[in-house]
Each structure stands twice: as structure tokens, then as C-alpha cells.
Write a protein that holds these residues in place. Structure first.
Motif, PDB file in Angstrom:
ATOM      1  N   ILE A 313       0.844  -1.205   0.000  1.00 20.90           N
ATOM      2  CA  ILE A 313       0.000   0.000   0.000  1.00 20.90           C
ATOM      3  C   ILE A 313       0.875   1.248   0.000  1.00 20.90           C
ATOM      4  CG2 ILE A 313      -1.700   1.314   1.328  1.00 20.90           C
ATOM      5  CD1 ILE A 313      -2.991  -1.252   2.122  1.00 20.90           C
ATOM      6  N   ARG A 314       1.943   1.198   0.792  1.00 17.20           N
ATOM      7  CA  ARG A 314       2.888   2.317   0.794  1.00 17.20           C
ATOM      8  C   ARG A 314       3.582   2.469  -0.557  1.00 17.20           C
ATOM      9  NH1 ARG A 314       1.568   5.452   4.765  1.00 17.20           N
ATOM     10  NH2 ARG A 314       1.989   4.712   6.871  1.00 17.20           N
ATOM     11  N   VAL A 315       3.869   1.345  -1.193  1.00 19.61           N
ATOM     12  CA  VAL A 315       4.499   1.416  -2.517  1.00 19.61           C
ATOM     13  C   VAL A 315       3.581   2.189  -3.459  1.00 19.61           C
ATOM     14  CG1 VAL A 315       5.243   0.096  -4.542  1.00 19.61           C
ATOM     15  CG2 VAL A 315       5.776  -0.752  -2.254  1.00 19.61           C
ATOM     16  N   ARG A 316       2.302   1.865  -3.405  1.00 21.27           N
ATOM     17  CA  ARG A 316       1.358   2.561  -4.280  1.00 21.27           C
ATOM     18  C   ARG A 316       1.258   4.037  -3.910  1.00 21.27           C
ATOM     19  NH1 ARG A 316       1.265   2.165  -8.529  1.00 21.27           N
ATOM     20  NH2 ARG A 316      -0.629   3.371  -8.617  1.00 21.27           N
ATOM     21  N   GLN A 317       1.257   4.332  -2.602  1.00 20.82           N
ATOM     22  CA  GLN A 317       1.203   5.745  -2.194  1.00 20.82           C
ATOM     23  C   GLN A 317       2.424   6.487  -2.734  1.00 20.82           C
ATOM     24  OE1 GLN A 317       0.937   5.468   2.062  1.00 20.82           O
ATOM     25  NE2 GLN A 317      -1.297   5.329   2.067  1.00 20.82           N
ATOM     26  N   ALA A 318       3.586   5.844  -2.615  1.00 21.04           N
ATOM     27  CA  ALA A 318       4.824   6.476  -3.089  1.00 21.04           C
ATOM     28  C   ALA A 318       4.738   6.745  -4.589  1.00 21.04           C
ATOM     29  CB  ALA A 318       6.025   5.594  -2.780  1.00 21.04           C
ATOM     30  N   MET A 319       4.185   5.782  -5.331  1.00 24.79           N
ATOM     31  CA  MET A 319       4.084   5.964  -6.775  1.00 24.79           C
ATOM     32  C   MET A 319       3.107   7.083  -7.130  1.00 24.79           C
ATOM     33  SD  MET A 319       6.242   4.182  -8.283  1.00 24.79           S
ATOM     34  CE  MET A 319       5.709   4.639  -9.932  1.00 24.79           C
ATOM     35  N   ARG A 320       1.983   7.125  -6.421  1.00 24.55           N
ATOM     36  CA  ARG A 320       1.009   8.191  -6.704  1.00 24.55           C
ATOM     37  C   ARG A 320       1.612   9.558  -6.389  1.00 24.55           C
ATOM     38  NH1 ARG A 320      -2.971   4.347  -4.828  1.00 24.55           N
ATOM     39  NH2 ARG A 320      -2.743   5.098  -2.702  1.00 24.55           N
ATOM     40  N   TYR A 321       2.336   9.602  -5.260  1.00 26.68           N
ATOM     41  CA  TYR A 321       2.979  10.843  -4.846  1.00 26.68           C
ATOM     42  C   TYR A 321       3.969  11.301  -5.919  1.00 26.68           C
ATOM     43  CZ  TYR A 321       6.307  13.674  -2.107  1.00 26.68           C
ATOM     44  OH  TYR A 321       7.143  14.655  -1.656  1.00 26.68           O
ATOM     45  N   ALA A 322       4.810  10.348  -6.379  1.00 23.64           N
ATOM     46  CA  ALA A 322       5.825  10.692  -7.378  1.00 23.64           C
ATOM     47  C   ALA A 322       5.168  11.140  -8.683  1.00 23.64           C
ATOM     48  CB  ALA A 322       6.742   9.498  -7.627  1.00 23.64           C
ATOM     49  N   PHE A 323       4.071  10.470  -9.035  1.00 21.15           N
ATOM     50  CA  PHE A 323       3.376  10.804 -10.279  1.00 21.15           C
ATOM     51  C   PHE A 323       2.875  12.253 -10.225  1.00 21.15           C
ATOM     52  CE2 PHE A 323      -0.239  10.713 -13.238  1.00 21.15           C
ATOM     53  CZ  PHE A 323       0.368  10.151 -14.352  1.00 21.15           C
ATOM     54  N   THR A 340      12.524  10.777  -5.700  1.00 26.00           N
ATOM     55  CA  THR A 340      11.270  11.210  -5.085  1.00 26.00           C
ATOM     56  C   THR A 340      10.780  10.158  -4.091  1.00 26.00           C
ATOM     57  OG1 THR A 340      10.776  12.334  -7.138  1.00 26.00           O
ATOM     58  CG2 THR A 340       8.972  12.109  -5.584  1.00 26.00           C
ATOM     59  N   ILE A 341      10.954   8.876  -4.441  1.00 29.08           N
ATOM     60  CA  ILE A 341      10.543   7.812  -3.519  1.00 29.08           C
ATOM     61  C   ILE A 341      11.347   7.919  -2.224  1.00 29.08           C
ATOM     62  CG2 ILE A 341      10.549   5.316  -3.128  1.00 29.08           C
ATOM     63  CD1 ILE A 341       9.826   4.907  -6.029  1.00 29.08           C
ATOM     64  N   ARG A 342      12.633   8.219  -2.374  1.00 24.43           N
ATOM     65  CA  ARG A 342      13.463   8.365  -1.179  1.00 24.43           C
ATOM     66  C   ARG A 342      12.940   9.513  -0.307  1.00 24.43           C
ATOM     67  NH1 ARG A 342      19.812   9.180  -0.502  1.00 24.43           N
ATOM     68  NH2 ARG A 342      19.664  10.429  -2.367  1.00 24.43           N
ATOM     69  N   GLY A 343      12.574  10.609  -0.946  1.00 20.82           N
ATOM     70  CA  GLY A 343      12.018  11.741  -0.206  1.00 20.82           C
ATOM     71  C   GLY A 343      10.708  11.363   0.475  1.00 20.82           C
ATOM     72  N   PHE A 344       9.899  10.597  -0.222  1.00 20.00           N
ATOM     73  CA  PHE A 344       8.612  10.146   0.321  1.00 20.00           C
ATOM     74  C   PHE A 344       8.838   9.342   1.603  1.00 20.00           C
ATOM     75  CE2 PHE A 344       5.548   6.660   0.696  1.00 20.00           C
ATOM     76  CZ  PHE A 344       4.342   7.347   0.711  1.00 20.00           C
TER      77      PHE A 344
END
Ligand code: ADP
Length: 617
Positions: A313-323, A340-344
């Protein structure tokens, strides 16, 4: 040769045991284990999965022979549904067969949280479902965030009917308090009693927040906790699927009620396709088409390294955030995505940060840099997908470093540069802060720190003044040393339990290596590296690094003089010298690169250090 390749397996039926012993010697361990319902005594070591049965030492015990309070682990991270019909194990004992599954699409158009959890944890879901079908209760240790999705997915796979103990309302968020408010726990208890009484054969009960209901892992059971324990034991004929968050935990007595205990953490590198078992990259199935198309040159193979510690779920949140961060920008790249994932991840955790120090910011210490570089290459090699088998088997790969030497010589700085090189987040923890006078508290903190580090993987934990927690164990059993001993033991457990292909490193700093418990200094644990006072070459380089940083122009002769005058001084001393020169110019207009100004500052520093030494004698 079977040295170090012994696998202790727990079988649930004599038939399974016989089948395992009868497995062809050329079959792989993974294939043999797939053919029955098995658990392991140790976490499954993925390195053994592809070895031949003939090359390992399989020790099979029956579940009735092992103590109930021993934690057991999932046997193979590969699902069984791809097996030919008739060989599926275990066979469902009640209810309709589980629904057939479809192939997993690469880069789907969109993806919801439920599907993400179902894809990433397909193997675990299948294992849990098969235990439930056999009438065995399962305790799942996983983050709260995934519980809501996991329950229904497991129920669906099991083909059995599930009854859910209603989830507690918002106000009992584990962050706010460890326990549910008392009145609410009592209401839940009443409900639990009711459901257990009414539960029919062939059905099972889901307890989504067993940890909150039980009120944490306290040794001293309060009355409600006792009641939960009593209720569940009184109804031991019922199949229960319970969830607990690893950072909260359950009282041991309650955990023992469950025949199988299974831990889910982070996300796997590949997931097996349900149709042909073919491994599919996480970076292909948890990333949508629009996401892949946005980031130019995105490499699905690299993806896992950056999200290994995050649950799906966090992976998906990270991807949505980066997008959303990059949509509409000029040609973002795969590298931008990983940054960006690292920042997330750093935002998600209050304690982890993104380091901004590189090896070029550290003056001198060429040998130390070379030694670290070599060790990192070995470690990075072992986390690669095509890691050398021999290397993996060897015990020579350290889990981290202990930097020892006088204060201010850049030990923490080196740790930050390492984290940066690994594209990792970093957390610096003060050793004495972890130490607690209450027995058990320090261990809990260490457990929590490592859990958080795993979630943030790739990550680096730095323990400043490591000797405070990792000091030599004493044979004595007085209060203080008992706490220390237990902490070293906990550290060892955490370090040894971390052999997954997840980049994660521990760095300890100490003034004196002899203070550290020798058990931690084995080659497979920590590599000790001495960082002493800077030599002439290093002092010159440090002066140059900080002169550049503070934009101070220094004449070559002045640098020579400074190198001479700072003998036995640390990098930190040199740094504060140049900072003072900079501040003097900003505040009082004194030219920072002036030899008179610098000379005065050096004199003042040396006097201050001398006075400090004398006063502390
Ligand atoms: P330690 O952990 O050994 O006590 P730190 O890593 O905290 O020391 O160093 C303190 C500061 O000293 C750093 O932030 C940096 O500014 C400076 N410093 C120390 N060694 C060096 C070095 N080799 N090159 C550049 N700066 C250094």
C-alpha cells in the motif's frame, strides 16, 4: 556438503513428512516444500530455495513434537496454485474450492490498494489460506495498514466463510494509544464471546486487531487481556485468523494459541504469476502504465531496491505521490522517480532523513575510503539479483561498520556518505538514549528502530556512542548488566535475522573498540574501521573542503601554516575554525582569509583545548 545448509521443517501430517523425505534428490528445496503444508523453525532463507534436495540436510519434525510457544515461519515464498491438479496441498477440507486466478498484467492501467496487496503477498495469502482450510489458526504479524485488505483476500482464497470481529473505530489508532479505551475493549470482548459461541464448523473468525484488544505485549496481564486469553483457549476448537502489528506485539501466552505464525513485511522483489508461476518483477506489476510512461528510462529491475521495506500500500502511495510531483514537468527520468521515492520515505518517518554528504565532502582518509568502498561493493553485490552463490554462503559479509577513534573525526560524516552512496535514508540515534534503566525497555526500542529501518529500506541506522548499547556483556547478573546483556542479545537477533536481499546497514561509532562486545565483531556482523586524527594530507584536504564551503579564499602559504598548527586536531576542530572565520567576517567585517585573523583563531582554539584538558585532569 550440507554444512550450514540444514533446514528444520515442521510437517502437519505423516503423509507430508513421507512425501518430503521421498522427494527426488534433484528437485529444488522450493519444489519439495511446495508439495505439502510446512512451516520452518527459522525464517526462510531464500538462498536455499534453488538448491537441490540432495545437497541440503532436511530435518523434518511433526508439529505435535514442537512446543506451541515457538514461533514458526512460512516455508516457501512461492504459491502452490500452479501445481498440477491432485498435487495441491493441502486439500481444502470444507467449503468450495478457491476461485481460479488470472495472469497478472504488466503495467496495468490502474491499480487499487486491494489488488496491490493481493499481488505482492499472493504467496503468503495462499499459505495462510491453506492453513485455515486445514482447520489451523493463524497469527499474522503485519503492519496495520494492510490488515483491512488482507482479511478479505485470505478469506476469499480459503474458500471458507469468515466472520469478522468488527474493527475498532478511529479513536483507537495505535499511534494515539496502545490500547483501546477500556469501555470499547469491553464491548469488543462481549462481541468476541458472542461470535465464538455462534461460530459454525467450517467457518473461521477474523480478529483484525488482536494486539489492541490484548493491550500490548505486557508481561503483566490485566483483567481484559486475561479474558481474551481465556476466551480463545476455551474455544480452541475454532479456527481463528488474528492480526497483530510487529511494533505492538501480543502477550506470548496469547500468541501461543495460534498454530502457525506468519510475518509479512515490506514487498518482495518478484511475485510469481498465478498461472505459470513465472516470477514477475514487482516494478512491473505494482507500477501502472501512465506511471511507467511518465518516467523516461524507468528500470523495473531497479525498482525493488528503492521500495523493499515498504508494504504494497505504501508502494502505491509512493508511486502516486511521485506521479503527482512530476506530472507536467519537463521529461522526468527513472532516476527522478527513485529520488522522489526516497524523499517520500523520509517524510513518512519522523526520524529518517535523506543524507546530503558525499565522499567528496570528506577530506583525506584515502585508505578508509578505499576500505569502505571495497566492503560496500561486496555488500551491494550480495543484494543484487544475480548474487554470487559462494559469496552469499560465506560468512564474510558484514552487516555494518563500527567506526572507532577520537571524537570529531568524521565518523558520523562517513556514515552519511555511505547512506548517500546506497541511495538510502539515514537515522542517527544516540546510544545512551536507547539505554534505559528499566529492564526490557532498551530491547523494545531496538526492536522498534530496526522495524522502522526495514520499512525505510534501503536505510542506514547510526548508533552514536555505540558502546552504551553494545558494551561487553558481563557474566554477572546484576540489574544494570542484565539490561545490557539483553540489549546485545536483541541486537544480535536483529542483525542475524536480516539476511534478506534488502539494502540495510548498521553503523556504530565509539571512541574505543575494546568497549564493544566481541560477539559483534565477527566478520559476518560488524567490520571495525579506525578513524584517527587526520594526518597532514587529511588536514589540508579538510581545510580546503571547509574553505570552499564557507567561500573563504586562503593563500597557499597560509594553508601550509594551518596544516602545521592543527596537528592532533580533529576535522570538527578545523571545521569550527573556518566557521568562526566566516562568522567574524559576516558579523564584524574581519576578512576571513586574512593570515592574522586565522592565526588568532588557531591560537585561541589551541588555548581552549589545552585549558579544557587541564581542567578535566
Ligand atoms: P564524529 O562522529 O567522529 O564525532 P562527526 O562526523 O560528527 O564526528 O564530525 C563533526 C564535523 O566535523 C562534521 O560535520 C564535519 O563538518 C567535520 N569533519 C570531521 N572530519 C571531517 C573530514 N574528514 N572532512 C571534512 N569535514 C570533517
Amino acid at each position: 556438503m550440507t554444512d550450514g545448509r540444514q533446514i528444520e521443517i515442521i510437517a502437519w501430517s505423516e503423509a507430508d513428512r513421507a512425501r518430503l523425505y521421498g522427494a527426488p534428490r534433484t528437485a529444488t528445496v522450493a519444489e519439495a516444500l511446495r508439495d505439502g503444508a510446512f512451516l520452518l523453525r527459522q525464517p526462510f532463507d531464500r538462498r536455499l530455495a534453488d538448491l537441490r534436495v540432495g545437497d541440503v540436510d532436511l530435518v523434518v519434525r511433526m508439529q505435535a513434537d514442537i512446543s506451541l510457544d515457538e514461533p514458526l515461519y512460512r516455508a516457501v515464498p512461492v504459491p502452490r496454485q500452479a501445481q498440477p491438479p491432485g498435487r495441491q496441498a493441502p486439500a481444502p477440507s470444507a467449503g468450495p474450492p478457491p476461485p481460479a486466478r488470472e495472469a497478472v498484467p504488466s503495467f496495468p492501467e490502474q491499480l487499487n490498494d486491494r489488488s496491490a496487496v493481493g499481488l505482492a503477498y499472493a504467496a503468503e495469502i495462499e499459505t495462510i489460506a491453506s492453513f485455515l482450510r486445514q482447520g489451523l489458526s493463524v497469527l499474522v504479524s503485519c503492519e496495520k495498514l494492510v490488515v483491512e485488505q488482507l482479511g478479505p483476500l485470505i478469506a476469499e482464497r480459503s474458500g471458507r466463510q469468515a466472520v469478522v470481529l468488527d474493527t475498532p473505530p478511529e479513536d483507537s489508532d495505535p499511534g494515539a494509544s496502545l490500547m483501546m479505551p477500556r469501555s470499547q475493549r469491553q464491548r469488543q470482548l462481549a462481541r468476541l464471546r458472542e461470535l465464538l459461541r455462534e461460530l459454525k464448523d467450517g467457518m473461521f473468525l477474523i480478529v483484525p486487531h488482536a494486539d489492541l484488544l490484548a493491550g500490548g505485549p505486557d508481561n503483566q496481564l490485566n483483567s481484559e487481556t486475561r479474558e481474551v486469553v481465556e476466551l480463545l483457549y476455551n474455544h480452541s476448537e475454532h479456527v481463528v485468523l488474528a492480526f497483530a502489528d510487529p511494533s505492538i506485539g501480543l502477550p506470548e501466552v496469547l500468541a501461543s494459541r495460534f498454530t502457525a505464525r506468519i510475518g509479512l513485511a515490506g514487498s518482495p522483489r518478484t511475485v510469481p504469476d498465478p498461472v505459470d508461476s513465472h516470477p514477475r518483477l514487482l516494478g512491473e506489476v505494482l507500477v501502472t502504465r501512465p506511471e511507467r510512461e511518465l518516467f523516461q528510462g524507468y528500470d523495473p529491475d531497479e525498482f525493488h531496491k528503492h521500495v523493499a521495506g515498504l508494504n504494497p500500500i505504501r508502494v502505491r502511495q509512493a508511486m502516486r505521490y511521485a506521479f503527482h510531483q512530476h506530472r507536467g514537468r519537463e521529461k522526468p527520468t527513472g532516476l527522478d522517480l527513485f529520488k522522489t521515492i526516497r524523499g517520500f520515505k523520509a517524510q513518512m518517518s519522523a526520524s529518517f532523513e535523506v543524507p546530503n554528504v558525499s565522499f567528496d565532502d570528506i577530506g583525506g582518509y584515502h585508505e578508509v575510503k578505499k576500505e569502505i568502498d571495497d566492503a560496500l561493493k561486496i555488500m551491494q553485490g550480495t543484494t543484487a539479483a544475480d548474487a554470487d552463490e559462494e559469496l552469499l554462503q560465506s560468512d564474510l559479509i558484514p552487516r555494518g561498520f563500527i567506526f572507532h577513534g577520537p571524537p570529531g573525526t568524521g565518523k558520523t560524516l562517513f556514515a552519511k556518505a555511505i547512506a548517500n552512496r546506497l541511495n538510502a535514508t539515514i537515522m542517527v540515534v544516540s546510544g545512551p538514549e536507547v539505554t534505559d534503566k528499566y529492564v526490557g525497555e532498551g530491547e523494545r526500542k531496538i526492536r522498534e528502530l530496526f522495524a522502522e529501518a526495514r520499512r525505510n529500506a534501503p536505510s542506514v541506522i547510526v548508533f552514536d556512542e555505540f558502546d552504551a548499547i553494545a558494551g561487553r556483556r558481563t557474566g554477572r547478573d546484576d540489574g544494570g548488566s542484565r539490561a545490557g546483556n539483553a540489549m546485545v542479545a536483541q541486537l544480535l537477533t536483529e542483525l542475524d535475522g536480516f539476511r534478506e536481499q534488502v539494502p540495510f546497514l548498521v553503523v556504530g561509532t565509539t571512541n574505543q573498540l575494546t568497549l564493544i562486545d566481541p560477539a559483534l565483531l565477527r566478520p559476518s556482523r560488524f567490520r571495525g574501521i579506525r578513524i584517527g586524527e587526520p594526518d597532514r594530507i587529511a588536514r589540508r584536504a579538510i581545510i580546503e573542503v571547509h574553505a570552499r564551503r564557507f567561500k573563504i579564499d586562503l593563500a597557499p602559504q597560509l594553508i601550509d601554516l594551518m596544516v602545521d598548527a592543527t596537528e592532533l586536531r580533529s576535522g570538527d576542530d578545523i571545521q569550527s575554525l573556518l566557521r568562526d572565520a566566516y562568522v567574524g567576517q559576516k558579523l564584524h567585517g574581519r576578512p576571513a582569509g586574512d593570515s592574522f585573523v586565522i592565526g588568532e583563531l588557531v591560537g585561541r582554539m589551541n588555548r581552549a583545548i589545552k585549558e579544557h584538558r587541564e581542567s578535566s585532569l
